[in-house]
Design a protein around this motif. Structure first.
Motif, PDB file in Angstrom:
ATOM      1  N   SER A  32     -15.980   3.888  14.696  1.00 20.23           N
ATOM      2  CA  SER A  32     -15.954   5.320  15.018  1.00 20.23           C
ATOM      3  C   SER A  32     -17.084   6.111  14.367  1.00 20.23           C
ATOM      4  O   SER A  32     -17.464   7.173  14.865  1.00 20.23           O
ATOM      5  CB  SER A  32     -14.605   5.925  14.613  1.00 20.23           C
ATOM      6  N   ALA A  33     -17.627   5.606  13.265  1.00 16.31           N
ATOM      7  CA  ALA A  33     -18.673   6.340  12.547  1.00 16.31           C
ATOM      8  C   ALA A  33     -20.032   6.055  13.180  1.00 16.31           C
ATOM      9  O   ALA A  33     -20.928   5.462  12.575  1.00 16.31           O
ATOM     10  CB  ALA A  33     -18.668   5.964  11.072  1.00 16.31           C
ATOM     11  N   THR A  34     -20.183   6.495  14.412  1.00 17.09           N
ATOM     12  CA  THR A  34     -21.399   6.242  15.184  1.00 17.09           C
ATOM     13  C   THR A  34     -21.867   7.541  15.808  1.00 17.09           C
ATOM     14  O   THR A  34     -21.068   8.281  16.385  1.00 17.09           O
ATOM     15  CB  THR A  34     -21.129   5.220  16.309  1.00 17.09           C
ATOM     16  N   GLU A  35     -23.159   7.833  15.675  1.00 23.57           N
ATOM     17  CA  GLU A  35     -23.721   8.965  16.402  1.00 23.57           C
ATOM     18  C   GLU A  35     -24.759   8.443  17.385  1.00 23.57           C
ATOM     19  O   GLU A  35     -25.525   7.528  17.073  1.00 23.57           O
ATOM     20  CB  GLU A  35     -24.343  10.002  15.461  1.00 23.57           C
ATOM     21  N   LEU A  36     -24.763   9.002  18.570  1.00 25.11           N
ATOM     22  CA  LEU A  36     -25.701   8.603  19.616  1.00 25.11           C
ATOM     23  C   LEU A  36     -26.759   9.678  19.781  1.00 25.11           C
ATOM     24  O   LEU A  36     -26.436  10.857  19.982  1.00 25.11           O
ATOM     25  CB  LEU A  36     -24.965   8.377  20.931  1.00 25.11           C
ATOM     26  N   ILE A  37     -28.010   9.257  19.692  1.00 23.97           N
ATOM     27  CA  ILE A  37     -29.157  10.157  19.843  1.00 23.97           C
ATOM     28  C   ILE A  37     -29.987   9.648  21.015  1.00 23.97           C
ATOM     29  O   ILE A  37     -30.345   8.462  21.063  1.00 23.97           O
ATOM     30  CB  ILE A  37     -29.995  10.186  18.563  1.00 23.97           C
ATOM     31  N   ILE A  38     -30.295  10.531  21.961  1.00 25.16           N
ATOM     32  CA  ILE A  38     -31.087  10.135  23.121  1.00 25.16           C
ATOM     33  C   ILE A  38     -32.348  10.988  23.178  1.00 25.16           C
ATOM     34  O   ILE A  38     -32.284  12.227  23.171  1.00 25.16           O
ATOM     35  CB  ILE A  38     -30.286  10.271  24.427  1.00 25.16           C
ATOM     36  N   ILE A  39     -33.491  10.321  23.226  1.00 23.90           N
ATOM     37  CA  ILE A  39     -34.782  10.994  23.300  1.00 23.90           C
ATOM     38  C   ILE A  39     -35.420  10.623  24.635  1.00 23.90           C
ATOM     39  O   ILE A  39     -35.817   9.478  24.846  1.00 23.90           O
ATOM     40  CB  ILE A  39     -35.709  10.594  22.141  1.00 23.90           C
ATOM     41  N   ASP A  40     -35.495  11.592  25.527  1.00 20.07           N
ATOM     42  CA  ASP A  40     -36.033  11.359  26.863  1.00 20.07           C
ATOM     43  C   ASP A  40     -37.471  11.870  26.952  1.00 20.07           C
ATOM     44  O   ASP A  40     -37.788  12.946  26.446  1.00 20.07           O
ATOM     45  CB  ASP A  40     -35.161  12.068  27.901  1.00 20.07           C
ATOM     46  N   LYS A  56     -21.393  15.803  25.970  1.00 21.42           N
ATOM     47  CA  LYS A  56     -20.456  16.166  24.912  1.00 21.42           C
ATOM     48  C   LYS A  56     -20.234  15.040  23.909  1.00 21.42           C
ATOM     49  O   LYS A  56     -19.731  15.290  22.799  1.00 21.42           O
ATOM     50  CB  LYS A  56     -19.127  16.598  25.524  1.00 21.42           C
ATOM     51  N   GLN A  57     -20.591  13.832  24.278  1.00 25.49           N
ATOM     52  CA  GLN A  57     -20.404  12.686  23.387  1.00 25.49           C
ATOM     53  C   GLN A  57     -21.702  12.268  22.689  1.00 25.49           C
ATOM     54  O   GLN A  57     -21.713  11.292  21.957  1.00 25.49           O
ATOM     55  CB  GLN A  57     -19.852  11.504  24.191  1.00 25.49           C
ATOM     56  N   ILE A  58     -22.759  13.004  22.943  1.00 26.48           N
ATOM     57  CA  ILE A  58     -24.074  12.706  22.370  1.00 26.48           C
ATOM     58  C   ILE A  58     -24.336  13.658  21.206  1.00 26.48           C
ATOM     59  O   ILE A  58     -24.192  14.882  21.341  1.00 26.48           O
ATOM     60  CB  ILE A  58     -25.177  12.829  23.439  1.00 26.48           C
ATOM     61  N   ALA A  59     -24.717  13.106  20.054  1.00 24.12           N
ATOM     62  CA  ALA A  59     -24.950  13.937  18.869  1.00 24.12           C
ATOM     63  C   ALA A  59     -26.196  14.796  19.016  1.00 24.12           C
ATOM     64  O   ALA A  59     -26.234  15.946  18.566  1.00 24.12           O
ATOM     65  CB  ALA A  59     -25.060  13.052  17.625  1.00 24.12           C
ATOM     66  N   TYR A  60     -27.240  14.233  19.625  1.00 23.15           N
ATOM     67  CA  TYR A  60     -28.493  14.979  19.802  1.00 23.15           C
ATOM     68  C   TYR A  60     -29.205  14.443  21.027  1.00 23.15           C
ATOM     69  O   TYR A  60     -29.234  13.236  21.259  1.00 23.15           O
ATOM     70  CB  TYR A  60     -29.395  14.843  18.570  1.00 23.15           C
ATOM     71  N   PHE A  61     -29.783  15.360  21.795  1.00 26.06           N
ATOM     72  CA  PHE A  61     -30.527  14.982  22.997  1.00 26.06           C
ATOM     73  C   PHE A  61     -31.667  15.962  23.210  1.00 26.06           C
ATOM     74  O   PHE A  61     -31.520  17.173  23.022  1.00 26.06           O
ATOM     75  CB  PHE A  61     -29.598  14.979  24.211  1.00 26.06           C
ATOM     76  N   ILE A  62     -32.818  15.412  23.616  1.00 26.71           N
ATOM     77  CA  ILE A  62     -33.946  16.255  23.993  1.00 26.71           C
ATOM     78  C   ILE A  62     -34.700  15.549  25.116  1.00 26.71           C
ATOM     79  O   ILE A  62     -34.736  14.314  25.190  1.00 26.71           O
ATOM     80  CB  ILE A  62     -34.883  16.523  22.794  1.00 26.71           C
TER      81      ILE A  62
END
Length: 247
Positions: A32-40, A56-62
């Motif tokens: 559970s201690a997982t953060e998802l970061i997506i860099i597009d 809503k389930q992504i910690a950070y996205f750009i």
């Protein structure tokens, strides 16, 4: 830094055909201690719509133009909050829903680099193994024995160096050579971490790959043993010829 958190970074550019599976393989993890970061990098093929579906389930996205995958990785590292950083390709997926939990449970607390195995899919060259067992010994002076999708990096490894975006294909190899020279503590776990698409530039074995290797090792020559430096050019040429004739 959150000592209980694993930051998973997915760099993306026009990967609509595979991105959903990559994202879901992270979001479905039992750890559970997982953060998802997506860099597009400014996708135009529908990737953004997939990302926004999971927003809503992504910690950070750009999403913005960048110079390539390594700049995207660096952006993700800078935004991450976890003690451990894992980078997943947008056309790859974690091998099971328990991978992160197993790695975090089995790791020794003092290590700074953890690595395991990957399964290569979609192979187009018979010199690409179906099963890759990563290692971090002296063999890395001759080839990148660490498959990036098999590796968990302690975030302190990035205190001095990030991935150098000057290299379009081998910045991870250059980074691995840096940390190998630093003799960091590391651990191999006999776990298959990910299933990885094996049709990228590093698996096509074109001369541009080896030309970049020569340049990269020349740039790093002060951190490289003399005997290895003397063999950089002939070794790269030999690898190129061997891969071409054995296709």
């Amino acid at each position: 830094m959150n000592q209980q958190l694993v930051s998973v970074i997915i760099p993306v550019f026009n990967a609509a055909g595979t991105l959903r599976e990559a994202i879901e393989s992270v979001l479905l993890q039992s750890f559970s201690a997982t953060e998802l970061i997506i860099i597009d990098g400014g996708s135009t093929d529908g990737s953004l719509e997939i990302i926004k579906y999971f927003e809503k389930q992504i910690a950070y996205f750009i999403s913005e133009r960048d110079s390539g995958v390594y700049e995207a990785m660096n952006k993700g590292i800078e935004k991450s909050k976890g003690e451990w950083i894992y980078i997943l390709g947008a056309d790859d997926e974690l091998n099971s829903t328990e991978v992160l939990e197993v790695v975090m449970r089995q790791r020794r607390p003092e290590v700074k680099l953890i690595f395991g195995n990957v399964i290569n899919t979609g192979r187009q060259h018979n010199r690409v193994p179906q099963f890759h067992k990563s290692s971090f010994g002296s063999g890395i002076l001759w080839r990148n024995t660490l498959h990036q999708q098999s590796v968990f990096y302690h975030r302190t490894l990035f205190d001095q160096h990030l991935f150098n975006p000057k290299y379009k294909v081998l910045a991870d190899y250059a980074f691995h050579l840096h940390i190998y020279k630093d003799k960091i503590s590391h651990e191999y776990l006999d776990i298959t971490i990910a299933k990885c698409e094996a049709r990228g530039l590093s698996k096509k074995f074109e001369w541009s790959l080896y030309a970049e290797e020569i340049q990269m090792k020349r740039d790093l020559e002060t951190r490289y043993p003399l005997i290895a430096r003397l063999w950089v050019r002939p070794w790269a040429l030999a690898k190129f010829i061997f891969k071409k004739i054995s296709r």
